[in-house]
Design a protein around this motif. Structure first.
Motif, PDB file in Angstrom:
ATOM      1  N   ASN A  19       0.952  -0.986  -0.092  1.00 42.89           N
ATOM      2  CA  ASN A  19       0.173  -0.098   0.037  1.00 42.89           C
ATOM      3  C   ASN A  19       1.000   1.204  -0.179  1.00 42.89           C
ATOM      4  OD1 ASN A  19      -2.515  -1.120   0.469  1.00 42.89           O
ATOM      5  ND2 ASN A  19      -2.346  -1.611   1.984  1.00 42.89           N
ATOM      6  N   VAL A  23      -0.528   4.949  -6.763  1.00 45.58           N
ATOM      7  CA  VAL A  23      -2.595   4.852  -6.217  1.00 45.58           C
ATOM      8  C   VAL A  23      -3.233   4.858  -5.175  1.00 45.58           C
ATOM      9  CG1 VAL A  23      -3.866   3.934  -7.037  1.00 45.58           C
ATOM     10  CG2 VAL A  23      -2.456   4.394  -8.923  1.00 45.58           C
ATOM     11  N   ALA A  24      -2.201   4.271  -4.099  1.00 45.65           N
ATOM     12  CA  ALA A  24      -2.719   3.701  -2.745  1.00 45.65           C
ATOM     13  C   ALA A  24      -2.747   5.246  -2.239  1.00 45.65           C
ATOM     14  CB  ALA A  24      -1.073   2.801  -1.578  1.00 45.65           C
ATOM     15  N   ARG A  25      -1.113   5.803  -3.184  1.00 43.67           N
ATOM     16  CA  ARG A  25      -0.920   7.322  -1.571  1.00 43.67           C
ATOM     17  C   ARG A  25      -2.002   8.495  -2.617  1.00 43.67           C
ATOM     18  NH1 ARG A  25       5.394   7.558  -1.005  1.00 43.67           N
ATOM     19  NH2 ARG A  25       5.877   5.709  -0.575  1.00 43.67           N
ATOM     20  N   GLY A  26      -2.507   8.110  -3.650  1.00 39.94           N
ATOM     21  CA  GLY A  26      -3.541   9.227  -4.145  1.00 39.94           C
ATOM     22  C   GLY A  26      -2.612  10.066  -4.752  1.00 39.94           C
ATOM     23  N   LEU A  27      -1.451   9.805  -4.978  1.00 38.25           N
ATOM     24  CA  LEU A  27      -0.577  10.966  -5.478  1.00 38.25           C
ATOM     25  C   LEU A  27      -1.233  12.051  -7.236  1.00 38.25           C
ATOM     26  CD1 LEU A  27       2.678  10.014  -3.838  1.00 38.25           C
ATOM     27  CD2 LEU A  27       1.386  12.452  -3.377  1.00 38.25           C
ATOM     28  N   ASP A  28      -0.360  12.469  -8.193  1.00 41.39           N
ATOM     29  CA  ASP A  28      -0.450  12.385  -9.345  1.00 41.39           C
ATOM     30  C   ASP A  28       1.132  12.444  -9.333  1.00 41.39           C
ATOM     31  OD1 ASP A  28       0.181  14.746 -12.072  1.00 41.39           O
ATOM     32  OD2 ASP A  28      -1.841  14.961 -11.257  1.00 41.39           O
ATOM     33  N   TRP A  30      -0.155   9.226 -10.505  1.00 37.31           N
ATOM     34  CA  TRP A  30      -0.701   8.155 -10.408  1.00 37.31           C
ATOM     35  C   TRP A  30      -1.949   7.851 -10.751  1.00 37.31           C
ATOM     36  CZ3 TRP A  30       3.583   9.573  -8.087  1.00 37.31           C
ATOM     37  CH2 TRP A  30       4.781   8.648  -8.255  1.00 37.31           C
ATOM     38  N   VAL A  31      -2.701   9.228  -9.792  1.00 35.33           N
ATOM     39  CA  VAL A  31      -3.982   9.479  -9.940  1.00 35.33           C
ATOM     40  C   VAL A  31      -4.516  10.962 -10.368  1.00 35.33           C
ATOM     41  CG1 VAL A  31      -5.820   9.877  -7.886  1.00 35.33           C
ATOM     42  CG2 VAL A  31      -4.221   7.735  -7.482  1.00 35.33           C
ATOM     43  N   GLY A  34      -4.397  14.475  -8.308  1.00 32.11           N
ATOM     44  CA  GLY A  34      -4.300  14.192  -6.576  1.00 32.11           C
ATOM     45  C   GLY A  34      -2.920  15.218  -5.939  1.00 32.11           C
ATOM     46  N   ASP A  37       3.890  14.880  -6.151  1.00 29.68           N
ATOM     47  CA  ASP A  37       4.907  14.219  -5.825  1.00 29.68           C
ATOM     48  C   ASP A  37       5.430  15.226  -5.984  1.00 29.68           C
ATOM     49  OD1 ASP A  37       6.855  12.869  -5.217  1.00 29.68           O
ATOM     50  OD2 ASP A  37       7.542  10.900  -6.823  1.00 29.68           O
ATOM     51  N   ASN A  41       8.182  12.462  -0.846  1.00 34.27           N
ATOM     52  CA  ASN A  41       7.440  11.165  -1.054  1.00 34.27           C
ATOM     53  C   ASN A  41       7.508  10.334  -0.884  1.00 34.27           C
ATOM     54  OD1 ASN A  41       4.326  12.444  -0.804  1.00 34.27           O
ATOM     55  ND2 ASN A  41       5.070  13.558  -2.490  1.00 34.27           N
TER      56      ASN A  41
END
Length: 122
Positions: A19, A23-28, A30-31, A34, A37, A41
């Motif tokens: 996790n 995606v799990a951290r909701g970061l752009d 990836w999301v 969001g 980064d 991070n």
């Protein structure tokens, strides 16, 4: 995992990591939409503020839950190792200070010294 920049001695064994992907951290990126980064991070952050290269950390027995990490490319992404230090000088960019005793941390074949990211790869 955040550690200091010199005179440290850490032995990390048998970690199971899950996790922690973008995606799990909701970061752009990836999301989309969001938080971006910003190089703070990283799953691992080893700062530097002017000390010479030292092998200060050694690890073995790392396991990853790839499904929750966004796949096996995680160890090559910016959120695997983060920067911390004086301005834009980061130990994992310029210094060698971690030994992956069995290759499990970096997913390499055998013993690996984590060297400067500026070199392009472990």
């Amino acid at each position: 995992f955040f550690t200091y920049d010199h005179l440290m001695q850490h032995i990390l064994t048998d970690w199971k990591i899950s996790n922690c992907g973008g995606v799990a951290r909701g970061l752009d990126p990836w999301v989309p939409g969001g938080p971006i980064d910003n190089d703070n991070n990283g799953l691992f952050t080893v700062p530097v503020n002017g000390f010479g290269p030292e092998i200060q950390l050694i690890s073995s027995g790392f396991q990853y839950d790839w499904d929750t990490m966004g796949g096996k490319n995680f160890t090559n992404e910016s959120i695997f190792f983060g920067g911390s230090g004086a301005g834009d000088v980061y130990s994992m960019q310029y210094m060698s200070n971690w030994e992956d005793a069995d290759g499990s941390l970096t997913q390499s074949v055998g013993r690996t010294i984590l060297g400067p990211a500026r070199a392009g790869k472990w």
